[in-house]
Structure formats: C-alpha cells, structure tokens
Scaffold this motif. Structure first.
Motif, short mmCIF file in Angstrom:
data_model
loop_
_atom_site.label_atom_id
_atom_site.label_comp_id
_atom_site.label_asym_id
_atom_site.label_seq_id
_atom_site.Cartn_x
_atom_site.Cartn_y
_atom_site.Cartn_z
N TRP A 177 89.94 13.06 29.16
CA TRP A 177 89.12 12.57 28.05
C TRP A 177 89.91 12.42 26.75
O TRP A 177 89.58 11.58 25.91
N PHE A 192 91.53 9.14 27.16
CA PHE A 192 90.50 8.11 26.96
C PHE A 192 90.26 7.89 25.46
O PHE A 192 90.29 6.77 24.96
N VAL A 243 94.30 6.48 30.86
CA VAL A 243 93.56 7.22 31.90
C VAL A 243 94.27 7.08 33.25
O VAL A 243 94.42 8.07 33.98
N THR A 294 85.08 8.23 36.34
CA THR A 294 84.12 7.88 35.28
C THR A 294 84.85 7.27 34.08
O THR A 294 84.42 6.24 33.53
N ALA A 295 85.94 7.92 33.70
CA ALA A 295 86.71 7.42 32.56
C ALA A 295 87.27 6.03 32.85
O ALA A 295 87.26 5.15 31.97
N LEU A 296 87.74 5.84 34.09
CA LEU A 296 88.27 4.52 34.48
C LEU A 296 87.19 3.44 34.40
O LEU A 296 87.43 2.35 33.88
N LEU A 316 84.43 3.50 32.67
CA LEU A 316 84.08 3.28 31.26
C LEU A 316 85.10 2.38 30.56
O LEU A 316 84.74 1.47 29.81
#
Lengths: 156, 255
Positions: free
Chosen positions: A50, A53, A75, B16-18, B20
C-alpha cells in the motif's frame, strides 16, 4: 517516515533538475530496502504494497497527470520482490544474496518508468528511459553496498 | 497468524492494489476531477519544492550571466582586432608610424607601499610577494625603464633595490658603441656607469641598457642615457647616467 522523506527527496531533485536529468526511483528503492530487512510479523508486507500504491499515485498526480502508471509499476515491483524474497529460506536471506538483491533493485528502476514509455510513447521516451537507467545504476550499486554493510553488521 | 496466511493476505492485497491501479489507469484520464486533484497536489507541494525552485532559478541565472559574459568577451576581442586593423589601415594612409604596445600590456603592476626617507635612494617596498610569483632578482620597471630589482621577498610584499642604491651593481652596455661597464648608484640619487675605457668616443645622449653578462638580468633592458663624463682615472672613465625611470615620482612599478 523514511519513505515520505525519500519520496520528497526524489521530488525535490526532480524539480531541481527541471527535466534535464532523470532522477532514479529512490522511494521504491526505500520500500525494497525495508522489505529485505523486514521481520516476519502478523501483517506481512502489506505496508509495502500500500505504500508503493500511495507513493505511486502521488507521483503520478505530480509528474504524469494521470494516476495509474507509477502506481501500477510500483505495485508490480513490490509483489515480485515479496514473492522472490519470500521464496528464500530465512537463513538463506542473510548470506550470498548480493546478485539477487542487485536484480531486485534493478527491477525497481526498470519497471515503473517503463509503463509511461510503453503507453504514452513519445519521441524522446526511450532515450529518457535509458538515461534514467544510466543515472540509476550507480545509485543501485551504492544501495547494495549499504545493504551488504548492514547485513554484515547483523550477522556479527 | 502463520506464514501461509501472510502470503495469502499479501496476494489478496497485492491483487487488489493491482486492480485498483489498472482501474485508475483506465478511467482516470477521462475524469475531470483528476485535473483538480493534480492542481491541489501540485499546490501542496509548492512548500517542500520551494528551495529546489530557488536553487534551480539561481543556477539558471548564473548560467545565463556566464554565457552573456563569454559572449561579451568574444565581442570585445572581435572589436579589439577590428580596431587594430583599422589603426593599421589609418597608419598606412597617413604614413604614421605605429609602435607596438604589446610588451607594455604584458607587464604587471605593483604598488609602492613604502619608501622610507632614511633609505630614499636605496630601496622601496611593493605590495606583491611570493603569492604573486615575485622572486629575488626580478627586474622592476618604471616608464619602461629599469628601476631596480627585487632584493628580498615575503609572502605578500617584496623589497626592491633601486638603481640609485650604492650597493646596486649590474653589467650594462652602451648601445651605440657596445662598450661594457657597470651601472651603480651613489646613494644620493645619481646613477653612474663605471669601468668604461677612456677615450672611446662616448657622447652624451647615448643609450645604456643591460648587458648579456650575468645570470639574472636579461640583456637589452633600457636603463637611460649618458649625461656626462664625471671622472677618468687609471684608463677608465665614469659617466653620469640619466635614468629613464623617474626616480622621484613613481607610485607603481611594473614587472
């Protein structure tokens, strides 16, 4: 906090050079450095995913104008590093990993800036990308030097 | 939680991050709100980026100034060359003789910082020393004529022995006859040329310059003109010399 400082330093030098120089990704290197020395804990490396991100999206908002490029690149890099590093046995991570660490850090410089070049293109895109790699290489070597030095301290 | 659980969580969060990030990449370019966010974020970063902006501007100003200066220097050199050519053309047209002043331009200047009344005709102190590459024996000029030579050197100053000093002795030649003698002072403001064989037709107004004898002084440096014969004994004459350098009125010297 260290990651915030690294992000700001990267931004500072990018402003300072005003586009005449491609600044290496110090922020993502900081994340990888922390992953390599992270202890196993309940949350694993979620912070790294995160952080990458968030740092990526902020970088995109500042320098690309369209969020997603560095967000995605960061990421991807973090996930690859977590997978490779996690595949090593814990005692194996502390010995003879110099070349692997070099590959991981190089990956952090190769992947994130590649997406804008591939998607947005432009005449000077590839030359700037290669220039960035040239500037990043000594920084990667320096980081590995500090990594190995820290590793030796821990092994003593 | 065990290691397998961690890996699973990391994978879920990672994917999930990918997703997003891909979603953002796909839709954000078409959203007007992104532009506003970019502006706000850019405004917030003004504070940490301000020193970098200042430093960059300072560097750009310095580079611009430096380029302007180089350009001006080049312009000055061009104008000087053009001026020299024009002067030459003018001299050809008018028949005027032109003297090169290159030698004069290459000389450096030192300021006289002390001339003590007790040793008025013997020595002076100048404001240049070792730091300015002054060495013992270096010749000093005034008005293009020999004034003296450096007798001692400190870091930031030097002492120059004047040609009027009684201990100053250098070989010299009368240019018209090539007779050799020794230039020395008498400590009272006079400069003398000694040891010239008597009866060699030496006349007032003849030029005297340094001779090619000795290791420290180059030959041909102008000293002055012969004024008159003072004495003649044991077959050798002594002449009074009028130095080309103004020994009473100099505030700077050249070397």
């Amino acid at each position: 906090m260290l990651l915030v400082i690294l992000w700001l330093i990267q931004d500072f030098f990018t402003v300072l050079c005003g586009g005449s120089m491609q600044i290496p990704g110090l922020f993502i290197m900081g994340i990888i450095y922390k992953i390599l020395f992270a202890d196993d804990n309940a949350d694993g490396n979620l912070w790294a995913i995160w952080s990458a991100f968030a740092g990526g999206i902020l970088w995109d908002l500042r320098w690309i104008g369209i969020p997603g490029f560095f967000t995605l690149g960061n990421v991807i890099v973090v996930l690859i590093v977590i997978q490779i590093w996690g595949a090593l046995p814990p005692h194996g991570r502390k010995t003879g990993t110099g070349f692997l660490v070099f590959v991981l850090f190089e990956l952090s410089q190769l992947v994130p800036p590649l997406l804008p070049v591939l998607i947005l293109g432009g005449d000077s895109g590839w030359s700037l990308y290669l220039l960035r790699q040239a500037y990043a290489f000594p920084i990667v070597l320096l980081t590995i030097y500090f990594y190995l030095k820290n590793l030796n301290k821990l092994n003593l | 939680m065990d290691n397998t659980g961690n890996i699973t969580r990391e994978r879920i969060h990672g994917i999930t991050a990918l997703i997003l990030a891909l979603f953002l990449l796909g839709v954000s370019s078409g959203l007007g709100v992104v532009k506003n966010i970019v502006d706000i974020w850019g405004t917030l970063l003004i504070i940490p980026e301000y020193p970098a902006v200042l430093m960059r501007d300072a560097f750009l100003r310095w580079r611009s100034w430096s380029q302007d200066k180089n350009s001006l220097n080049e312009e000055v050199i061009k104008l000087r060359e053009e001026n020299a050519r024009l002067r030459l053309d003018l001299a050809k047209l008018t028949g005027e003789k032109i003297y090169s002043d290159d030698a004069h331009n290459n000389l450096r200047t030192a300021r006289v910082t002390l001339r003590a009344p007790m040793s008025w005709w013997n020595e002076i102190r100048i404001d240049k020393g070792e730091a300015d590459k002054i060495t013992q024996g270096l010749v000093m000029f005034s008005n293009g004529y020999l004034l003296g030579r450096v007798s001692s050197v400190a870091i930031m100053s030097s002492w120059v022995e004047l040609i009027t000093s009684s201990s100053f002795m250098i070989p010299a030649v009368i240019e018209e006859t090539r007779e050799l003698g020794v230039i020395t002072g008498d400590g009272s403001g006079n400069v003398l040329l000694r040891y010239i064989p008597a009866g060699r037709g030496i006349k007032a107004g003849m030029n005297v310059s340094t001779a090619m004898i000795g290791e420290q002084l180059p030959p041909g440096l102008p000293i002055g003109k012969i004024v008159s014969e003072i004495s003649s004994a044991s077959g050798y004459a002594t002449y009074k010399i009028e130095p080309g350098a103004d020994m009473s009125k100099f505030y700077t010297v050249n070397y």
